[in-house]
Design a protein around this motif. Structure first.
Motif, PDB file in Angstrom:
ATOM      1  N   ALA A 126     -33.588  -6.464 -60.758  1.00  0.00           N
ATOM      2  CA  ALA A 126     -34.405  -5.292 -60.423  1.00  0.00           C
ATOM      3  C   ALA A 126     -34.848  -4.593 -61.701  1.00  0.00           C
ATOM      4  O   ALA A 126     -36.006  -4.181 -61.824  1.00  0.00           O
ATOM      5  CB  ALA A 126     -33.614  -4.344 -59.535  1.00  0.00           C
TER       6      ALA A 126
ATOM      7  N   LYS B 193     -35.128  -8.654 -49.990  1.00  0.00           N
ATOM      8  CA  LYS B 193     -36.578  -8.644 -49.824  1.00  0.00           C
ATOM      9  C   LYS B 193     -37.195  -8.119 -51.116  1.00  0.00           C
ATOM     10  O   LYS B 193     -36.653  -7.208 -51.728  1.00  0.00           O
ATOM     11  CB  LYS B 193     -36.961  -7.736 -48.646  1.00  0.00           C
ATOM     12  CG  LYS B 193     -36.530  -8.333 -47.306  1.00  0.00           C
ATOM     13  CD  LYS B 193     -37.000  -7.515 -46.131  1.00  0.00           C
ATOM     14  CE  LYS B 193     -36.053  -6.371 -45.864  1.00  0.00           C
ATOM     15  NZ  LYS B 193     -36.438  -5.598 -44.661  1.00  0.00           N
TER      16      LYS B 193
ATOM     17  N   GLU C  36     -40.256  -4.495 -56.438  1.00  0.00           N
ATOM     18  CA  GLU C  36     -39.240  -3.633 -55.834  1.00  0.00           C
ATOM     19  C   GLU C  36     -38.343  -4.476 -54.965  1.00  0.00           C
ATOM     20  O   GLU C  36     -38.819  -5.325 -54.214  1.00  0.00           O
ATOM     21  CB  GLU C  36     -39.913  -2.555 -54.989  1.00  0.00           C
ATOM     22  CG  GLU C  36     -40.492  -1.471 -55.856  1.00  0.00           C
ATOM     23  CD  GLU C  36     -40.989  -0.295 -55.040  1.00  0.00           C
ATOM     24  OE1 GLU C  36     -40.643  -0.198 -53.853  1.00  0.00           O
ATOM     25  OE2 GLU C  36     -41.744   0.505 -55.615  1.00  0.00           O
ATOM     26  N   LEU C  37     -37.039  -4.241 -55.071  1.00  0.00           N
ATOM     27  CA  LEU C  37     -36.088  -5.065 -54.325  1.00  0.00           C
ATOM     28  C   LEU C  37     -35.349  -4.247 -53.278  1.00  0.00           C
ATOM     29  O   LEU C  37     -35.091  -3.060 -53.448  1.00  0.00           O
ATOM     30  CB  LEU C  37     -35.081  -5.697 -55.289  1.00  0.00           C
ATOM     31  CG  LEU C  37     -35.668  -6.654 -56.320  1.00  0.00           C
ATOM     32  CD1 LEU C  37     -34.604  -7.119 -57.292  1.00  0.00           C
ATOM     33  CD2 LEU C  37     -36.304  -7.851 -55.628  1.00  0.00           C
ATOM     34  N   GLU C  38     -35.008  -4.937 -52.188  1.00  0.00           N
ATOM     35  CA  GLU C  38     -34.267  -4.308 -51.112  1.00  0.00           C
ATOM     36  C   GLU C  38     -33.140  -5.246 -50.704  1.00  0.00           C
ATOM     37  O   GLU C  38     -33.363  -6.445 -50.541  1.00  0.00           O
ATOM     38  CB  GLU C  38     -35.237  -4.116 -49.932  1.00  0.00           C
ATOM     39  CG  GLU C  38     -35.030  -2.843 -49.168  1.00  0.00           C
ATOM     40  CD  GLU C  38     -36.086  -2.685 -48.088  1.00  0.00           C
ATOM     41  OE1 GLU C  38     -37.218  -2.312 -48.434  1.00  0.00           O
ATOM     42  OE2 GLU C  38     -35.784  -2.962 -46.919  1.00  0.00           O
TER      43      GLU C  38
END
Lengths: 249, 103
Positions: A221, A111, A230-232
């Motif tokens: 990232a 995400k 921002e990465l998840e």
């Protein structure tokens, strides 16, 4: 299969129903809870639904940790063990083929969000018009200062939307590299994602080389972080998004 | 995973309910069980969740409260169930039911 059995020993209500080369993971449930009419009512009970859905997922994760698994749709119920066995033997070829497709692979979820403040300080400053307007707004006074700052706000917000889409497609393209397959999922609103920032990418990948995938994600990232992305990473998930089409209804 | 990677993106948190829901409800193989949630029911549930999410005001109300407290989503179980029981009891003791009183 021996590995799957070992994993299931942790959960006494689970059974491994072996049929030829395949096995189904099942647990016995009461018809009072799971019969068609009862189910329809239970689905309106959020507490019940969350509990069962979490359980469904936990069982799959436990099996996934030990072997290859094909996730079934939530609440697939057979009246008798024989019915499950018949399904396993009748669809043996298709199930085996689907298992081969996902063997040694896991589903990873990615995400991406845009942090508005970091975007304004970073990504937005790449836009010449925004830089100019920022200087103008800072120099302006009184009513003009207000108008200029409103104009700047709108411009930054438009630019953020454009940048979000561009970053999302770049991320997806790059992540498909170390993955076998990938799909785009629906974006989640902040109420659902649990984060205030706007979600710009929600995707899932079928991955055999996890370290390679995670390296690419980390590189992305670092590249995009200053511009506000921002990465998840979520998972590993059972391959929900990558089960063979022919097994779907 | 190296510490450098840990700094650059988030991972390893317990799964968000939303991520589990979008997979467990929408995906996975659909096989012919003897009893299965009607696909329409699943669709309805997903639509309800999405509608509710669209109207939720504060992120803080999420977690589980957001659908527990919503009469639309928990419809037929919370208040509805109580009403039904009340009506049944009233009928049993020969009282006019709350429905009749209202009309």
């Amino acid at each position: 299969m021996v590995e799957a059995q070992a994993a299931l020993d942790l959960e006494p209500s689970l059974e491994l129903v072996r049929e030829g080369r395949l096995a189904g993971v099942a647990s016995r449930v009461s018809l009072a809870e799971f019969d068609e009419s009862a189910l329809a009512e239970r689905l309106g009970d959020a507490v019940w639904v969350e509990e069962k859905i979490r359980l469904h997922e936990q069982v799959l994760e436990r099996v996934l940790a030990a072997t290859t698994v094909l996730p079934c749709r939530f609440c697939t119920v057979y009246r008798a063990e024989a019915d499950l066995r018949r399904f396993l033997s009748e669809r043996q070829e298709a199930l085996a083929a689907a298992l081969t497709e996902v063997a040694g692979r896991v589903e990873l979820g990615v995400k991406a969000f845009v942090d508005p403040e970091r975007f304004e300080a970073g990504g937005a400053q790449e836009n010449e018009q925004i830089r100019e307007l920022t200087t103008q707004a800072a120099a302006a006074e009184g009513g003009r200062a207000y108008l200029e700052s409103r104009r700047l706000e709108r411009l930054v917000s438009d630019e953020r939307a454009r940048f979000g889409q561009e970053a999302a497609s770049q991320l997806h393209r790059r992540l498909l590299g170390p993955a076998e397959r990938g799909v785009l999922l629906d974006l989640q609103r902040p109420e659902l994602s649990g984060r205030d920032e706007e979600m710009v990418l929600n995707s899932a990948y079928l991955v055999s080389d996890r370290p390679g995938f995670e390296r690419e994600l980390a590189a992305l990232a670092r590249e995009l972080s200053e511009r506000g992305i921002e990465l998840e990473l979520t998972g590993p998930w059972p391959p929900y998004n990558f089960v063979s089409e022919e097994l779907r209804a | 995973m190296s510490s450098r990677d840990l700094e650059s993106y988030r991972s390893g948190q317990p799964a968000q309910l939303a991520d589990v829901l979008e997979r467990v409800l929408d995906k996975g193989i659909v096989i012919a069980g003897d009893i299965q949630i009607n696909l329409l029911d699943i669709e309805l549930l997903t639509v309800k969740i999405r509608l509710l999410i669209a109207s939720a005001d504060k992120a803080k109300e999420m977690g589980i409260d957001w659908w527990q407290s919503d009469p639309f989503l928990s419809g037929g179980n919370g208040q509805g169930k109580l009403d039904k029981r009340l009506r049944a009891l009233e009928e049993k003791v020969g009282l006019p039911t709350s429905d009749e009183e209202e009309s």
